[in-house]
Scaffold this motif. Structure first.
Motif, PDB file in Angstrom:
ATOM      1  N   LYS A 252      52.393  41.411  43.095  1.00 13.38           N
ATOM      2  CA  LYS A 252      51.350  41.128  42.291  1.00 13.38           C
ATOM      3  C   LYS A 252      50.962  39.664  42.521  1.00 13.38           C
ATOM      4  O   LYS A 252      49.697  39.217  42.435  1.00 13.38           O
ATOM      5  CB  LYS A 252      51.378  41.559  40.909  1.00 13.38           C
ATOM      6  N   LEU A 255      49.290  39.057  45.892  1.00  7.24           N
ATOM      7  CA  LEU A 255      47.979  39.388  46.294  1.00  7.24           C
ATOM      8  C   LEU A 255      46.966  38.655  45.645  1.00  7.24           C
ATOM      9  O   LEU A 255      45.737  38.660  45.903  1.00  7.24           O
ATOM     10  CB  LEU A 255      47.828  40.816  45.463  1.00  7.24           C
ATOM     11  N   SER A 256      47.310  37.454  44.868  1.00 11.00           N
ATOM     12  CA  SER A 256      46.616  36.384  44.366  1.00 11.00           C
ATOM     13  C   SER A 256      45.922  35.588  45.500  1.00 11.00           C
ATOM     14  O   SER A 256      44.929  34.966  45.313  1.00 11.00           O
ATOM     15  CB  SER A 256      47.142  35.603  43.093  1.00 11.00           C
ATOM     16  N   PRO A 259      45.089  39.076  50.968  1.00  9.46           N
ATOM     17  CA  PRO A 259      44.395  40.217  50.833  1.00  9.46           C
ATOM     18  C   PRO A 259      45.219  41.633  50.889  1.00  9.46           C
ATOM     19  O   PRO A 259      44.744  42.764  50.551  1.00  9.46           O
ATOM     20  CB  PRO A 259      43.518  40.520  52.364  1.00  9.46           C
ATOM     21  N   SER A 277      46.913  46.948  48.987  1.00  9.76           N
ATOM     22  CA  SER A 277      46.024  46.251  49.533  1.00  9.76           C
ATOM     23  C   SER A 277      45.625  45.532  48.193  1.00  9.76           C
ATOM     24  O   SER A 277      45.689  45.861  46.936  1.00  9.76           O
ATOM     25  CB  SER A 277      45.049  46.916  50.149  1.00  9.76           C
ATOM     26  N   ARG A 278      44.763  44.298  48.331  1.00  6.14           N
ATOM     27  CA  ARG A 278      44.139  43.730  47.073  1.00  6.14           C
ATOM     28  C   ARG A 278      43.157  44.506  46.675  1.00  6.14           C
ATOM     29  O   ARG A 278      42.865  44.653  45.131  1.00  6.14           O
ATOM     30  CB  ARG A 278      43.699  42.460  47.483  1.00  6.14           C
ATOM     31  N   GLU A 282      43.242  45.644  42.800  1.00  2.78           N
ATOM     32  CA  GLU A 282      41.963  45.601  41.928  1.00  2.78           C
ATOM     33  C   GLU A 282      41.607  46.843  41.045  1.00  2.78           C
ATOM     34  O   GLU A 282      41.069  46.738  39.657  1.00  2.78           O
ATOM     35  CB  GLU A 282      40.921  44.845  42.531  1.00  2.78           C
ATOM     36  N   THR A 345      44.651  36.217  39.763  1.00  2.00           N
ATOM     37  CA  THR A 345      44.153  37.327  40.237  1.00  2.00           C
ATOM     38  C   THR A 345      42.428  36.882  40.340  1.00  2.00           C
ATOM     39  O   THR A 345      41.888  36.912  39.249  1.00  2.00           O
ATOM     40  CB  THR A 345      44.262  38.674  39.720  1.00  2.00           C
TER      41      THR A 345
END
Length: 482
Positions: A252, A255-256, A259, A277-278, A282, A345
Motif C-alpha cells: 500500500k 503504491l503511493s 504505479p 496495480s495502483r 484506488e 495516496t
C-alpha cells in the motif's frame, strides 16, 4: 549540541523529530529514525522480566511467542477506569503512554549522546484536560517532568506554519488519517500557536488499517484456500499470516510512489509474488477515501465557518481568482492540511481537491508532520522562557534627548532612579518597653488559691465525721442527690 525533542505517540505508529541549536539560533525540525529500517516504529510495548518495557519492533517480534506480555492500542484507553492486563499485572493506559515516551527519549538520547533540553508530546485530539493530566502524572512518575503536551492537529498546523506563512487569525483545517481512525479539526492561528475552533471530529474510519484490509482482502481472493488452511495455534502459521499482512501494508505504501507493487506471499503451501496495480488499489480504497472530504466539511461546519466574499478572501490570502467552494465554508480557510501515512495516496488528495475545490497540502512524509510540529512547539517553549528571563534581567535605561517633548519626563525618571540608587541612611530601631511582671502579686494569688483548696478539703472531712458519729452514713448515691 543542544536539542529539543518532539514525540508523536499515535494509535499504531510512533515517530520523533529533533531541532538542534547552533549558536543562538534553532534549526529546522528534522525527523529522527527510531529503528534501523524505518522512521517510525509500531506503538507496541512488551514487558520484560525486570518490569520495564521495550517498544517498537523488538516488542512486535515478541507478540508471536509471548503475546500475553505485549500490549497495543493503549492510546485510546487513556482515562478509562479499567486498566489493561499486561502479563499477570494490570497497568493503566496512561502509564503505558508514559513508558512509550520514556523509551523514545532514551533511544534519541543514545543516538545523540545526551538528553533533550525539552520534550513536547503530540497526543490525540480527543484528549481533554483530564486525560492530559493523567499522562502528565504518569510521566512525572518516570522522572519526565519537563514535558509539554499539544494536541496532534495543533502540532500538524505548527509544522505547516513553520514552512508556509499563515496570517494572524488565519484558519487551517487539519485532517489526519491515522492507523486506527480519522480526525478532523479546524484551528485559528494566534501567534505563537493555534487555537481549536469548534469540536474535533473523530471517526473510526477511514483509517490506514481499512486500506490494509482492502489489500489483504484482494490477496485473499487469490490465495483464500491456502490462508484458510493456516492453523492459528501453530506459531509458524501465525508468523506467516502476520508476514502477509505486513506485506500488504508495505505494498500500500509503495503504491503511493509507483504505479504498481508486488506482495510477497510466503505461506507453508505456496511461495510467490502477487502483483497489484495502483488503479486496482484506488478502486478498492475509493469508498474509504471519499469519507475524508465529508468529514472535513462536518468539522468546518462545527467551527461555524461560512462562505466569505472573494474580496475578503483575496485580502486575507493575497490571492485572487480563487474558485468558490459553493458555500461549504472551505473558502474561509487559509489551508487544508492532510496528515497520516495513508494520505500519501494520490487519490486522497484528488478527492479532497474535487469536493472542497481547494488544493490540500500533503507533506512528502505526512506520517512525520506531527512529530516535527511537536519539535517546533518545543522550540517555542524554550524561546518563550528565554525571552521572559531576558526581560526580567533587563534594566530600564532611558536615553536623554535634549530639548525633546519628553525631556522633562526623562529628567524626572532619571532623578528618581538616582535617588533609588543612593544608599539609604541606617534605620535605628528602639526596643519597645515591656513592663516586668509583679512577682509579689503572683505569689500572693498562689497562696490564696492553695488556702481555699485546703479549707474545702477540711470542710468535707468534718461533714463526713459528723455523719458517721450520728450512725447514718450516707451512700455515694444519697450524697450526690443532696
Amino acid at each position: 549540541m543542544p536539542y529539543v525533542l518532539g514525540i508523536h505517540v499515535g494509535a499504531t505508529a510512533t515517530s520523533a523529530a529533533v531541532a538542534r541549536r547552533e549558536g543562538g539560533r534553532w534549526g529546522a525540525a528534522q525527523p529522527l529514525p527510531l529503528s534501523s529500517t524505518a522512521q517510525t516504529v509500531p506503538t507496541v510495548l512488551c514487558r520484560v522480566q525486570d518490569g520495564s518495557f521495550v517498544a517498537g519492533e523488538p516488542a512486535s517480534r515478541q507478540e508471536l511467542t509471548h503475546h500475553e506480555w505485549v500490549v497495543r492500542g493503549f492510546t485510546r484507553q487513556v482515562g478509562d477506569d479499567a486498566p489493561m492486563l499486561v502479563g499477570s499485572e494490570f497497568v493503566s493506559a496512561q502509564a503505558l503512554v508514559a513508558s512509550m515516551v520514556e523509551w523514545v527519549a532514551d533511544v534519541v538520547a543514545q543516538q545523540l549522546g545526551h538528553p533533550a533540553e525539552h520534550i513536547t508530546l503530540a497526543h490525540s485530539a480527543l484528549w481533554g484536560p483530564f486525560r492530559t493530566h493523567l499522562v502528565r502524572q504518569a510521566l512525572a512518575g518516570l522522572g519526565l517532568r519537563d514535558v509539554t503536551m499539544v494536541p496532534e492537529p495543533v502540532a500538524v498546523a505548527m509544522d505547516y506554519a513553520s514552512k508556509q506563512q499563515v496570517t494572524e487569525q488565519g484558519k487551517v483545517a487539519v485532517a489526519n488519517v491515522g492507523g486506527s481512525g480519522f480526525d478532523a479539526t479546524v484551528l485559528q492561528h494566534r501567534a505563537p500557536g493555534f487555537d481549536v475552533l469548534g469540536s474535533p471530529l473523530d471517526a473510526g474510519y477511514p483509517s490506514g488499517q481499512d486500506l490494509d484490509d482492502e489489500v489483504f482482502g484482494h490477496v485473499r481472493e487469490a490465495f483464500g484456500e491456502h490462508i484458510d488452511e493456516l492453523d492459528p495455534t501453530d506459531r509458524t502459521h501465525r508468523a506467516a499470516l502476520a508476514g502477509l499482512r505486513a506485506e500488504c501494508a508495505r505494498a500500500k505504501e509503495a503504491l503511493s510512489y509507483h504505479p504498481g507493487a508486488t506482495v510477497r506471499v510466503d505461506l507453508p503451501q505456496v511461495r510467490t509474488d502477487f502483483a497489484l496495480s495502483r488503479s486496482r488499489f484506488e478502486q478498492l480504497s475509493r469508498g474509504h477515501l471519499e469519507r475524508i472530504p465529508e468529514l472535513l466539511l462536518q468539522s468546518i461546519q462545527s467551527a461555524g465557518l461560512g462562505k466569505s466574499s472573494e474580496s475578503d478572501r483575496a485580502a486575507r490570502t493575497g490571492k485572487t481568482g480563487s474558485v468558490s467552494s459553493g458555500g461549504t465554508g472551505a473558502d474561509d480557510l487559509d489551508a487544508v492540511v492532510l496528515a497520516g501515512g495513508s494520505v500519501r495516496t494520490p487519490l486522497a488528495k484528488q478527492i479532497v481537491a474535487e469536493r472542497l475545490e481547494t488544493t490540500p497540502q500533503v507533506d512528502a512524509a505526512p506520517e512525520l508532520v506531527a512529530a516535527r510540529g511537536a519539535a517546533v512547539s518545543a522550540v517555542g517553549v524554550l524561546s518563550k522562557g528565554s525571552d521572559q528571563q531576558a526581560s526580567a534581567a533587563e534594566t530600564s535605561v532611558l536615553m536623554r534627548v535634549e530639548g525633546g517633548p519628553d525631556s522633562d519626563r526623562v529628567d524626572i525618571i532619571e532623578a528618581q532612579r538616582q535617588r533609588e540608587a543612593e544608599p539609604r541612611p541606617p534605620v535605628q530601631v528602639k526596643a519597645m518597653y515591656v513592663e516586668p511582671p509583679d512577682e509579689d502579686r503572683e505569689r500572693r494569688l498562689k497562696i490564696l488559691k492553695l488556702s481555699l483548696a485546703a479549707l474545702l478539703i477540711l470542710a468535707g472531712l468534718a461533714l463526713t465525721f459528723v455523719q458517721t458519729v450520728e450512725g447514718h452514713p450516707l451512700s455515694p448515691t444519697t450524697s450526690t442527690q443532696r
